[in-house]
Design a protein around this motif. Structure first.
Motif, PDB file in Angstrom:
ATOM      1  N   MET A  88      24.910   1.761  24.533  1.00 41.49           N
ATOM      2  CA  MET A  88      24.107   2.049  25.727  1.00 41.49           C
ATOM      3  C   MET A  88      24.260   0.978  26.797  1.00 41.49           C
ATOM      4  SD  MET A  88      22.140   4.859  25.388  1.00 41.49           S
ATOM      5  CE  MET A  88      20.517   4.652  26.095  1.00 41.49           C
ATOM      6  N   THR A  89      24.571  -0.242  26.409  1.00 45.66           N
ATOM      7  CA  THR A  89      24.627  -1.337  27.372  1.00 45.66           C
ATOM      8  C   THR A  89      26.041  -1.606  27.885  1.00 45.66           C
ATOM      9  OG1 THR A  89      24.920  -3.009  25.660  1.00 45.66           O
ATOM     10  CG2 THR A  89      22.658  -2.431  26.228  1.00 45.66           C
ATOM     11  N   PHE A  90      27.012  -0.807  27.456  1.00 48.39           N
ATOM     12  CA  PHE A  90      28.408  -1.072  27.794  1.00 48.39           C
ATOM     13  C   PHE A  90      28.880  -0.193  28.943  1.00 48.39           C
ATOM     14  CE2 PHE A  90      29.552  -4.079  24.629  1.00 48.39           C
ATOM     15  CZ  PHE A  90      28.703  -3.829  23.551  1.00 48.39           C
ATOM     16  N   ARG A  91      29.354  -0.823  29.983  1.00 45.60           N
ATOM     17  CA  ARG A  91      29.817  -0.094  31.154  1.00 45.60           C
ATOM     18  C   ARG A  91      30.879   0.944  30.810  1.00 45.60           C
ATOM     19  NH1 ARG A  91      32.751  -3.719  35.430  1.00 45.60           N
ATOM     20  NH2 ARG A  91      34.285  -3.614  33.775  1.00 45.60           N
ATOM     21  N   PRO A  92      31.891   0.640  29.979  1.00 42.97           N
ATOM     22  CA  PRO A  92      32.939   1.640  29.690  1.00 42.97           C
ATOM     23  C   PRO A  92      32.435   2.884  28.958  1.00 42.97           C
ATOM     24  CG  PRO A  92      33.687  -0.570  29.143  1.00 42.97           C
ATOM     25  CD  PRO A  92      32.217  -0.662  29.384  1.00 42.97           C
ATOM     26  N   ALA A  93      31.221   2.835  28.429  1.00 39.00           N
ATOM     27  CA  ALA A  93      30.693   3.993  27.706  1.00 39.00           C
ATOM     28  C   ALA A  93      30.284   5.120  28.636  1.00 39.00           C
ATOM     29  CB  ALA A  93      29.498   3.571  26.852  1.00 39.00           C
ATOM     30  N   TYR A  94      30.159   4.831  29.919  1.00 40.65           N
ATOM     31  CA  TYR A  94      29.685   5.804  30.892  1.00 40.65           C
ATOM     32  C   TYR A  94      30.848   6.331  31.729  1.00 40.65           C
ATOM     33  CZ  TYR A  94      25.062   3.988  29.735  1.00 40.65           C
ATOM     34  OH  TYR A  94      23.922   3.603  29.070  1.00 40.65           O
ATOM     35  N   ASN A  95      30.972   7.627  31.801  1.00 41.43           N
ATOM     36  CA  ASN A  95      32.057   8.235  32.570  1.00 41.43           C
ATOM     37  C   ASN A  95      31.633   8.801  33.913  1.00 41.43           C
ATOM     38  OD1 ASN A  95      34.509   8.057  30.903  1.00 41.43           O
ATOM     39  ND2 ASN A  95      33.310   9.186  29.414  1.00 41.43           N
ATOM     40  N   TYR A  96      30.349   8.902  34.151  1.00 43.88           N
ATOM     41  CA  TYR A  96      29.861   9.473  35.403  1.00 43.88           C
ATOM     42  C   TYR A  96      29.036   8.416  36.137  1.00 43.88           C
ATOM     43  CZ  TYR A  96      31.245  13.709  33.038  1.00 43.88           C
ATOM     44  OH  TYR A  96      31.969  14.656  32.366  1.00 43.88           O
ATOM     45  N   TRP A  97      29.362   8.226  37.415  1.00 45.79           N
ATOM     46  CA  TRP A  97      28.734   7.169  38.200  1.00 45.79           C
ATOM     47  C   TRP A  97      28.275   7.687  39.551  1.00 45.79           C
ATOM     48  CZ3 TRP A  97      28.057   2.146  36.461  1.00 45.79           C
ATOM     49  CH2 TRP A  97      28.661   1.840  35.239  1.00 45.79           C
ATOM     50  N   GLY A  98      27.151   7.171  40.005  1.00 41.56           N
ATOM     51  CA  GLY A  98      26.699   7.437  41.358  1.00 41.56           C
ATOM     52  C   GLY A  98      27.375   6.496  42.336  1.00 41.56           C
ATOM     53  N   GLN A  99      27.041   6.625  43.618  1.00 44.35           N
ATOM     54  CA  GLN A  99      27.736   5.879  44.658  1.00 44.35           C
ATOM     55  C   GLN A  99      27.157   4.485  44.884  1.00 44.35           C
ATOM     56  OE1 GLN A  99      25.242   7.721  45.151  1.00 44.35           O
ATOM     57  NE2 GLN A  99      24.078   6.977  46.911  1.00 44.35           N
ATOM     58  N   GLY A 100      26.035   4.178  44.316  1.00 44.36           N
ATOM     59  CA  GLY A 100      25.428   2.863  44.482  1.00 44.36           C
ATOM     60  C   GLY A 100      24.421   2.827  45.617  1.00 44.36           C
ATOM     61  N   THR A 101      23.402   2.010  45.445  1.00 50.43           N
ATOM     62  CA  THR A 101      22.408   1.790  46.485  1.00 50.43           C
ATOM     63  C   THR A 101      22.167   0.286  46.586  1.00 50.43           C
ATOM     64  OG1 THR A 101      20.194   2.405  47.276  1.00 50.43           O
ATOM     65  CG2 THR A 101      20.452   2.146  44.884  1.00 50.43           C
ATOM     66  N   GLN A 102      22.160  -0.239  47.810  1.00 47.10           N
ATOM     67  CA  GLN A 102      22.089  -1.678  48.028  1.00 47.10           C
ATOM     68  C   GLN A 102      20.658  -2.191  47.935  1.00 47.10           C
ATOM     69  OE1 GLN A 102      24.629  -3.961  48.547  1.00 47.10           O
ATOM     70  NE2 GLN A 102      23.034  -5.538  48.458  1.00 47.10           N
ATOM     71  N   VAL A 103      20.486  -3.231  47.151  1.00 49.54           N
ATOM     72  CA  VAL A 103      19.212  -3.941  47.053  1.00 49.54           C
ATOM     73  C   VAL A 103      19.436  -5.363  47.547  1.00 49.54           C
ATOM     74  CG1 VAL A 103      17.473  -4.872  45.480  1.00 49.54           C
ATOM     75  CG2 VAL A 103      18.358  -2.551  45.147  1.00 49.54           C
ATOM     76  N   THR A 104      18.660  -5.763  48.542  1.00 54.81           N
ATOM     77  CA  THR A 104      18.758  -7.107  49.096  1.00 54.81           C
ATOM     78  C   THR A 104      17.380  -7.755  49.036  1.00 54.81           C
ATOM     79  OG1 THR A 104      20.532  -6.424  50.588  1.00 54.81           O
ATOM     80  CG2 THR A 104      19.423  -8.507  51.071  1.00 54.81           C
ATOM     81  N   VAL A 105      17.306  -8.904  48.391  1.00 53.79           N
ATOM     82  CA  VAL A 105      16.047  -9.622  48.242  1.00 53.79           C
ATOM     83  C   VAL A 105      16.147 -10.933  49.006  1.00 53.79           C
ATOM     84  CG1 VAL A 105      14.357 -10.549  46.632  1.00 53.79           C
ATOM     85  CG2 VAL A 105      15.792  -8.611  45.952  1.00 53.79           C
ATOM     86  N   SER A 106      15.284 -11.092  49.985  1.00 56.37           N
ATOM     87  CA  SER A 106      15.300 -12.310  50.803  1.00 56.37           C
ATOM     88  C   SER A 106      14.344 -13.352  50.231  1.00 56.37           C
ATOM     89  CB  SER A 106      14.920 -11.981  52.239  1.00 56.37           C
ATOM     90  OG  SER A 106      13.603 -11.477  52.295  1.00 56.37           O
ATOM     91  N   SER A 107      14.697 -14.615  50.429  1.00 60.58           N
ATOM     92  CA  SER A 107      13.862 -15.693  49.879  1.00 60.58           C
ATOM     93  C   SER A 107      12.796 -16.124  50.869  1.00 60.58           C
ATOM     94  CB  SER A 107      14.735 -16.893  49.523  1.00 60.58           C
ATOM     95  OG  SER A 107      15.468 -17.317  50.651  1.00 60.58           O
TER      96      SER A 107
END
Length: 125
Positions: free
Chosen positions: A106-125
């Motif tokens: 479950m924690t291994f990236r290669p185990a997943y064959n379907y991916w979304g496009q990504g969403t950006q998270v930016t945390v300012s200090s």
């Protein structure tokens, strides 16, 4: 299965965000779902995962106690609630799915064959 991630944005340190990943296509309810993230210049890393029934969840050490993964198979959507965000959490967050993921992978990236496009998270200090 097609995945559409959303919910990213700019937030101050200590704040919260809730990411969503909407699925469409094949029988979503049979798929384990995961969240991964990738910061500039770094490898894509595991964040959290949930099995298809929703009864078993997995978290990276940095996510434990701060992030919560959940799913609603009726929607069908998987969520990542992120609290107490830190600047180090800044990254592009991806959702992933696969119906052949086992509890051991479950924690291994290669185990997943379907991916979304990504969403950006930016945390300012």
């Amino acid at each position: 299965v097609q995945l559409q991630a959303s919910g990213g944005g700019l937030v101050q340190a200590g704040g919260s965000l809730r990411l969503s990943c909407a699925a469409s296509g094949r029988t979503y309810s049979n798929y384990a779902m995961g969240w991964f993230r990738q910061a500039p210049g770094k490898e894509r890393e595991f964040v959290a995962a949930i099995n298809w029934r929703g009864g078993r969840t997995y978290y990276a050490d940095f996510a434990k106690g701060r992030f919560t993964i959940s799913r609603d198979n009726a929607k069908p959507t998987v969520y990542l609630q992120m609290n107490s965000l830190e600047p180090e959490d800044t990254a592009l967050y991806y959702c992933a799915a696969d119906n052949a993921v086992s509890m051991h992978t479950m924690t291994f990236r290669p185990a997943y064959n379907y991916w979304g496009q990504g969403t950006q998270v930016t945390v300012s200090s």
